[in-house]
Structure formats: structure tokens, C-alpha cells
Design an enzyme around this catalytic site. Structure first.
Site, PDB file in Angstrom:
ATOM      1  N   SER A  15      75.688  33.928  54.605  1.00 11.63           N
ATOM      2  CA  SER A  15      76.100  33.941  53.200  1.00 11.63           C
ATOM      3  C   SER A  15      75.024  33.496  52.222  1.00 11.63           C
ATOM      4  O   SER A  15      75.316  33.166  51.081  1.00 11.63           O
ATOM      5  CB  SER A  15      77.339  33.065  53.017  1.00 11.63           C
ATOM      6  OG  SER A  15      77.220  31.836  53.703  1.00 11.63           O
ATOM      7  N   ILE A  19      76.044  40.776  50.962  1.00 11.42           N
ATOM      8  CA  ILE A  19      77.504  40.830  50.975  1.00 11.42           C
ATOM      9  C   ILE A  19      78.099  39.449  51.199  1.00 11.42           C
ATOM     10  O   ILE A  19      79.080  39.072  50.553  1.00 11.42           O
ATOM     11  CB  ILE A  19      77.990  41.803  52.065  1.00 11.42           C
ATOM     12  CG1 ILE A  19      77.594  43.244  51.707  1.00 11.42           C
ATOM     13  CG2 ILE A  19      79.506  41.708  52.249  1.00 11.42           C
ATOM     14  CD1 ILE A  19      77.884  44.251  52.799  1.00 11.42           C
ATOM     15  N   SER A 141      81.988  48.075  59.584  1.00  9.56           N
ATOM     16  CA  SER A 141      81.197  49.087  58.891  1.00  9.56           C
ATOM     17  C   SER A 141      81.767  50.465  59.177  1.00  9.56           C
ATOM     18  O   SER A 141      82.433  50.676  60.206  1.00  9.56           O
ATOM     19  CB  SER A 141      79.742  49.014  59.370  1.00  9.56           C
ATOM     20  OG  SER A 141      79.006  50.154  58.990  1.00  9.56           O
ATOM     21  N   TYR A 154      73.769  49.403  66.536  1.00  7.85           N
ATOM     22  CA  TYR A 154      74.501  48.748  65.443  1.00  7.85           C
ATOM     23  C   TYR A 154      75.937  49.247  65.395  1.00  7.85           C
ATOM     24  O   TYR A 154      76.886  48.451  65.311  1.00  7.85           O
ATOM     25  CB  TYR A 154      73.790  49.027  64.123  1.00  7.85           C
ATOM     26  CG  TYR A 154      74.547  48.578  62.903  1.00  7.85           C
ATOM     27  CD1 TYR A 154      74.600  47.240  62.534  1.00  7.85           C
ATOM     28  CD2 TYR A 154      75.213  49.504  62.083  1.00  7.85           C
ATOM     29  CE1 TYR A 154      75.295  46.830  61.405  1.00  7.85           C
ATOM     30  CE2 TYR A 154      75.908  49.102  60.954  1.00  7.85           C
ATOM     31  CZ  TYR A 154      75.944  47.772  60.618  1.00  7.85           C
ATOM     32  OH  TYR A 154      76.632  47.367  59.493  1.00  7.85           O
TER      33      TYR A 154
END
Length: 264
Positions: A15, A19, A141, A154
Site C-alpha cells: 500500500s 492501487i 485481475s 501472473y
């Protein structure tokens, strides 16, 4: 809709930027006490300043630790033993031809993108279920359901997160704790800018580079632009709220219409 998270502690991994930082700002604006994590103490301090601005009166906690390691995870949970909201955002990505991905890279992606989230869920979920309230989310995602040829390692990790989220939602059934995944579409972050530069002709101005990337590599996007981090954060804040009490075990899309399906 007025979302009030006063009195709740929200832990957001990865963080210090992008995002994750946008999510932290959104949660702080709703009144949550936010815990910021990352490896770089300087970046965390900068992120904390932004969170204070987003949520006046809130005081973020920063924990500098590499949570891909057992030692780093132990440091985090010692500093923050309990949380009401856990946002598993930490992740790595990058382009690599499918047949050139080494065993070590496969392991690194899985351990960073999946196992960190599993370990933290394993630690924080029992406290949430014991208190009868909690929120766990995994930032997945579009690559989870539409595997990109240039980074299948990924995509694999994001598919795994959907399974992890559904499974832990079942483990938390009937407790007042909700567990969800958020399917984020192509999002405008510094890391994504670097990624796009790898795939488009060198020297293009950013606006043209972005349009070229979306046209050539993400043509199915209905938004036809990158999503801003704040747009992802808005969904995460909602799913963290009491208003989202009936949404659990889901894969909620903030993908700009990228995934060509009615359901994930």
C-alpha cells in the site's frame, strides 16, 4: 451512500503506491484506521501523509516489512495482531515469453501473489470470525479469466486467488465475515506504465502509448482506457462496508468490461 468504517482497523498490503495506496486512502476517508505495509519505509511515510489528507482525523500505521518472507510476516502480525478488514493487494507482474519462465520465477510469482495472501488470511480470519464481523478481499485481475500470453505466470496467480477467495468464504460461512475477490482491469499505475513501455514502440508520448497498448493488447476493453486506481478503490471500500453484508464468495469485476462474459 454513506459508508462509515469508524472503529475498524483495515490492513492493506502493498500500500505504499498504486492501487494499494488508493484503497488505503478510500478506507481512511470512510473513517477506518489504516495499516500501510511495504518494504520501503520512506515510501510508506509518503503514503501515510496522503492517507492523513484523505481521512482527516485518522492516523495510519506503517509497517515496513517484506511479507513474502516468514520474518517479514511475523513482524507485521506482531505489530498488528488483529484487523477487521484485510485487503490482500500485494502482487508482482511483468511480461515474459511463456517458454522462458523459469521454475524460480514461477515460484516467486506464486509465493508473492498467492501465499502472502493465504498466510495473512490464516492469521486474521479467526479473529474476525470470533468477533462476528470482518472483511477479507483479494485484488485479482482480468488476467485471472483471460490469461495474457505475455504473462501466463501472473495470470495463473490471479486465477489461484479466485479459488482462494471462494474457499475461504466457505470457511467463514455463517460467521458475519465476508470474503471476496476483486477482478481489476488494466489500471493506470507507475508499474503499468513501465509494463506498457515494454510492449509499444519506444518514444511514443504517454497518451499515444496508452491508446496503442489498449488497441493492440487489450482491444476487448469496453472502457477503452486504463482504469484509475481510485475506481478500483471505490469497489473495495464498498465491499468493506456494512452495506455489502450479503456479498461473499464472489469475484466482483471492476474491469472496464474487459472480460467478455456475463459472469467471471
Amino acid at each position: 451512500m454513506r459508508i462509515d468504517l469508524s472503529g475498524k482497523t483495515a490492513l492493506v498490503t502493498g500500500s505504499s503506491q498504486g492501487i494499494g495506496l488508493a484503497i488505503a486512502e478510500g478506507l481512511a476517508a470512510a473513517g477506518a484506521r489504516v495499516v500501510l505495509t511495504g518494504r520501503d519505509a520512506g515510501r510508506l511515510d509518503e503514503a501515510a501523509a496522503r492517507v492523513r489528507t484523505a481521512g482527516p482525523g485518522t492516523e495510519p500505521v506503517t509497517v515496513a516489512a517484506d511479507i513474502t518472507s516468514d520474518e517479514g510476516t511475523a513482524r507485521l502480525v506482531a505489530a498488528v495482531p488483529d484487523a477487521d478488514i484485510l485487503i490482500n493487494n500485494l502482487g508482482v507482474f511483468g511480461a515474459r515469453p511463456a517458454l522462458e519462465i523459469s521454475d524460480d520465477e514461477w515460484r516467486r510469482y506464486f509465493e508473492t501473489n498467492v501465499l502472502t495472501a493465504v498466510r495473512l488470511t490464516r492469521h486474521y480470519l479467526p479473529g474476525m470470525t470470533g468477533r462476528g464481523w470482518g472483511r477479507v478481499q483479494y485484488i485479482a485481475s482480468d488476467s485471472a479469466v483471460s490469461i495474457p500470453v505475455e504473462m501466463i505466470h501472473y495470470g495463473m496467480t490471479k486465477t489461484a486467488l479466485l479459488a482462494v477467495g471462494r474457499g475461504f468464504a466457505k470457511a467463514a460461512a455463517g460467521t458475519g465475515v465476508t470474503v471476496n475477490s476483486v477482478i481489476a482491469g488494466p489500471t493506470h499505475t507507475g508499474g503499468v506504465e513501465d509494463f506498457i513501455r515494454q510492449l509499444v514502440p519506444a518514444g511514443l508520448p504517454w497518451d499515444e502509448a496508452q491508446r496503442t497498448f489498449m488497441r493492440e493488447h487489450r482491444p476487448q476493453s469496453l472502457l477503452q482506457r486504463l482504469i484509475e486506481p481510485e475506481e478500483i478503490a471505490a469497489m473495495v471500500v464498498y465491499l468493506s462496508s456494512p452495506q455489502a453484508s450479503a456479498t461473499t464468495g464472489g469475484a466482483v469485476r471492476v474491469d472496464g468490461g474487459y472480460v467478455d462474459a456475463i459472469l467471471p
